[in-house]
Design a protein around this motif. Structure first.
Motif, PDB file in Angstrom:
ATOM      1  N   ALA A 224      -3.342   6.636  12.048  1.00 14.16           N
ATOM      2  CA  ALA A 224      -3.863   7.962  12.411  1.00 14.16           C
ATOM      3  C   ALA A 224      -3.270   9.092  11.588  1.00 14.16           C
ATOM      4  CB  ALA A 224      -3.629   8.213  13.900  1.00 14.16           C
ATOM      5  N   ASP A 225      -2.045   8.921  11.107  1.00 14.14           N
ATOM      6  CA  ASP A 225      -1.416   9.996  10.329  1.00 14.14           C
ATOM      7  C   ASP A 225      -1.499   9.752   8.822  1.00 14.14           C
ATOM      8  OD1 ASP A 225       0.270   7.846  10.528  1.00 14.14           O
ATOM      9  OD2 ASP A 225       2.037   8.955  11.180  1.00 14.14           O
ATOM     10  N   VAL A 226      -2.387   8.883   8.418  1.00 13.21           N
ATOM     11  CA  VAL A 226      -2.640   8.630   6.997  1.00 13.21           C
ATOM     12  C   VAL A 226      -3.963   9.308   6.657  1.00 13.21           C
ATOM     13  CG1 VAL A 226      -3.118   6.871   5.242  1.00 13.21           C
ATOM     14  CG2 VAL A 226      -1.405   6.428   7.032  1.00 13.21           C
ATOM     15  N   PRO A 227      -4.059  10.016   5.531  1.00 14.38           N
ATOM     16  CA  PRO A 227      -5.331  10.663   5.168  1.00 14.38           C
ATOM     17  C   PRO A 227      -6.494   9.672   5.222  1.00 14.38           C
ATOM     18  CG  PRO A 227      -3.585  11.347   3.680  1.00 14.38           C
ATOM     19  CD  PRO A 227      -3.003  10.265   4.534  1.00 14.38           C
ATOM     20  N   GLU A 228      -7.622  10.137   5.763  1.00 15.94           N
ATOM     21  CA  GLU A 228      -8.761   9.244   5.966  1.00 15.94           C
ATOM     22  C   GLU A 228      -9.278   8.632   4.676  1.00 15.94           C
ATOM     23  OE1 GLU A 228     -11.831   9.831   8.912  1.00 15.94           O
ATOM     24  OE2 GLU A 228     -10.836  11.684   9.568  1.00 15.94           O
ATOM     25  N   ASN A 229      -9.243   9.404   3.599  1.00 17.55           N
ATOM     26  CA  ASN A 229      -9.720   8.828   2.337  1.00 17.55           C
ATOM     27  C   ASN A 229      -8.871   7.622   1.918  1.00 17.55           C
ATOM     28  OD1 ASN A 229      -7.499  10.439   1.779  1.00 17.55           O
ATOM     29  ND2 ASN A 229      -8.177  10.932  -0.302  1.00 17.55           N
ATOM     30  N   LEU A 230      -7.569   7.658   2.260  1.00 16.01           N
ATOM     31  CA  LEU A 230      -6.688   6.539   1.933  1.00 16.01           C
ATOM     32  C   LEU A 230      -6.903   5.366   2.895  1.00 16.01           C
ATOM     33  CD1 LEU A 230      -4.484   5.269   0.301  1.00 16.01           C
ATOM     34  CD2 LEU A 230      -2.781   6.606   1.562  1.00 16.01           C
ATOM     35  N   THR A 231      -7.125   5.668   4.170  1.00 17.54           N
ATOM     36  CA  THR A 231      -7.352   4.573   5.121  1.00 17.54           C
ATOM     37  C   THR A 231      -8.660   3.833   4.814  1.00 17.54           C
ATOM     38  OG1 THR A 231      -8.391   6.078   6.723  1.00 17.54           O
ATOM     39  CG2 THR A 231      -6.047   5.639   6.992  1.00 17.54           C
ATOM     40  N   ARG A 232      -9.615   4.533   4.237  1.00 14.35           N
ATOM     41  CA  ARG A 232     -10.858   3.855   3.850  1.00 14.35           C
ATOM     42  C   ARG A 232     -10.586   2.816   2.763  1.00 14.35           C
ATOM     43  NH1 ARG A 232     -13.274   9.045   4.653  1.00 14.35           N
ATOM     44  NH2 ARG A 232     -13.038   9.563   2.453  1.00 14.35           N
ATOM     45  N   VAL A 233      -9.705   3.185   1.861  1.00 10.66           N
ATOM     46  CA  VAL A 233      -9.330   2.244   0.787  1.00 10.66           C
ATOM     47  C   VAL A 233      -8.540   1.069   1.376  1.00 10.66           C
ATOM     48  CG1 VAL A 233      -7.962   1.942  -1.309  1.00 10.66           C
ATOM     49  CG2 VAL A 233      -9.314   4.028  -0.991  1.00 10.66           C
ATOM     50  N   LEU A 234      -7.593   1.389   2.257  1.00 12.80           N
ATOM     51  CA  LEU A 234      -6.760   0.349   2.865  1.00 12.80           C
ATOM     52  C   LEU A 234      -7.591  -0.621   3.699  1.00 12.80           C
ATOM     53  CD1 LEU A 234      -3.749   2.591   3.964  1.00 12.80           C
ATOM     54  CD2 LEU A 234      -3.685   0.791   2.231  1.00 12.80           C
ATOM     55  N   SER A 235      -8.526  -0.082   4.453  1.00 15.03           N
ATOM     56  CA  SER A 235      -9.355  -0.951   5.293  1.00 15.03           C
ATOM     57  C   SER A 235     -10.272  -1.835   4.452  1.00 15.03           C
ATOM     58  CB  SER A 235     -10.188  -0.107   6.272  1.00 15.03           C
ATOM     59  OG  SER A 235     -11.110   0.711   5.576  1.00 15.03           O
ATOM     60  N   ALA A 236     -10.717  -1.301   3.306  1.00 15.62           N
ATOM     61  CA  ALA A 236     -11.582  -2.086   2.417  1.00 15.62           C
ATOM     62  C   ALA A 236     -10.811  -3.234   1.767  1.00 15.62           C
ATOM     63  CB  ALA A 236     -12.177  -1.183   1.343  1.00 15.62           C
ATOM     64  N   LEU A 295       1.232   2.435  10.733  1.00 16.61           N
ATOM     65  CA  LEU A 295       1.352   2.266   9.287  1.00 16.61           C
ATOM     66  C   LEU A 295       2.373   3.243   8.681  1.00 16.61           C
ATOM     67  CD1 LEU A 295       0.122   0.213   7.446  1.00 16.61           C
ATOM     68  CD2 LEU A 295      -1.701   1.816   6.877  1.00 16.61           C
ATOM     69  N   ALA A 296       3.572   3.245   9.233  1.00 19.46           N
ATOM     70  CA  ALA A 296       4.650   4.143   8.786  1.00 19.46           C
ATOM     71  C   ALA A 296       5.018   3.988   7.306  1.00 19.46           C
ATOM     72  CB  ALA A 296       5.885   3.943   9.663  1.00 19.46           C
ATOM     73  N   PRO A 297       4.975   2.778   6.723  1.00 20.79           N
ATOM     74  CA  PRO A 297       5.319   2.672   5.302  1.00 20.79           C
ATOM     75  C   PRO A 297       4.407   3.510   4.407  1.00 20.79           C
ATOM     76  CG  PRO A 297       5.412   0.516   6.317  1.00 20.79           C
ATOM     77  CD  PRO A 297       4.786   1.437   7.328  1.00 20.79           C
ATOM     78  N   VAL A 298       3.187   3.820   4.892  1.00 21.20           N
ATOM     79  CA  VAL A 298       2.272   4.643   4.117  1.00 21.20           C
ATOM     80  C   VAL A 298       2.407   6.113   4.499  1.00 21.20           C
ATOM     81  CG1 VAL A 298      -0.153   5.094   3.552  1.00 21.20           C
ATOM     82  CG2 VAL A 298       0.634   2.732   3.870  1.00 21.20           C
TER      83      VAL A 298
END
Length: 319
Positions: A224-236, A295-298
């Motif tokens: 939740a505290d990771v920018p959404e554009n980055l979470t889209r990449v991570l989820s992909a 996802l604290a490491p990110v």
């Protein structure tokens, strides 16, 4: 016959007779010379080499008595180094990721630690089983020269609990929102200690019995505290985990023999913060709470790197 001829014949007889008697007297002398030739024949009967030759065929029974005792020490000596801790400062860090991400989830932490002068390695877990992930981690650990701090996030905590045990170059452990089982305990055993978490409801199993995190819920329930554009990449790029892994238990517990630190993520929606604190307190770890998602490491790479750095410095001072 004339007298003169008779005298000559007598003289000749005397000469031949003397020669014959001389020859007869001379033959005994060769006999003593032959004696030395026949004398050695009795020696073979008492010949010393014969005894050793007979003993050489007998050894099968006696030697083992003297050789057998030496074998166990050799095995013991080979196993001792594995349990003997190394000395020196801690300058190596090995990072182990969890489910639904890969080694790149540590990128921010790697960069921060490298700036601090650490030699950092990020394991790429196959997430096919606990044994496979432990093997992958041990391969990376085997490449470290000197004392190492082993770090696990989420499912990676189970992996370092197993892989860090009896590892001579592992000086300490850092758990980041991680699962830290006790002996013969599984991830599912620990998750049952609290109510189901939101992220659990977004996990789906495919036809191959691998678990995936629903992309539509990845940001809200996992990062939740990771920018959404980055979470889209991570989820992909997420790596699914074998469903059986969450039910597998550990056979060794590294935190019982190594100093440990635990980062409790107080805004976690994947692993209950209460369960995290329970695990941290049970292992006697130094607890560091951070207001972070799972996802604290990110989302908090700098803060996580600082915890690892402090742990490494403390372990180095203990030398």
């Amino acid at each position: 016959m004339s007298l003169k001829r008779l005298l000559c014949a007598a003289i000749l007889c005397l000469c031949f007779g003397g020669t014959v008697s001389f020859a007869q007297n001379a033959t005994p002398n060769p006999a003593p010379a032959a004696a030395p030739i026949t004398a050695p024949t009795p020696e073979p009967a008492a010949e010393p080499p014969v005894a050793p030759a007979a003993e050489a065929s007998a050894p099968p029974a006696p030697p083992p008595a003297s050789v057998a005792p030496a074998a166990p020490p050799a095995k013991a000596a080979a196993s001792r180094p594995a349990a003997t801790p190394m000395s020196g400062p801690v300058r190596n860090v090995v990072l182990v990721h969890g489910a639904f991400v890969d080694g790149s989830s540590w990128n921010g932490v790697v960069a921060k630690l490298q700036q601090k002068g650490y030699r950092v390695s990020s394991v790429q877990n196959p997430l096919t089983s606990l044994a496979d992930d432990v093997a992958a981690t041990r391969r990376v650990l085997a490449r470290q020269q000197g004392r190492t701090i082993l770090v696990g996030h989420s499912w990676g905590g189970v992996v370092i609990t197993e892989a860090g045990a009896n590892a001579p170059n592992v000086a300490g452990l850092v758990y980041v929102a991680a699962v830290a089982p006790d002996l013969h305990e599984s991830t599912m055993d620990l998750m049952k200690r609290a109510a189901p978490m939101p992220a659990g409801q977004g996990i789906v199993k495919d036809a191959s019995d691998f678990l995936w995190l629903d992309r539509s819920k990845y940001h809200a329930d996992f990062a939740a505290d990771v920018p959404e554009n980055l979470t889209r990449v991570l989820s992909a790029a997420q790596v699914p985990i074998a469903a059986k892994a969450f039910g597998e238990t550990v056979s060794q517990v590294a935190w019982k023999e190594k100093p440990s630190w635990y980062v409790v993520t107080t805004k976690d929606r994947a692993v209950s913060p209460e369960v995290e604190r329970f695990m941290a307190e049970r292992m006697g770890a130094k607890i560091v709470p951070i207001a972070s998602s799972h996802l604290a490491p990110v989302s908090h790479a700098g803060a996580i790197a600082d915890v690892i750095d402090r742990a490494a410095r403390e372990l180095s001072r203990q030398q």
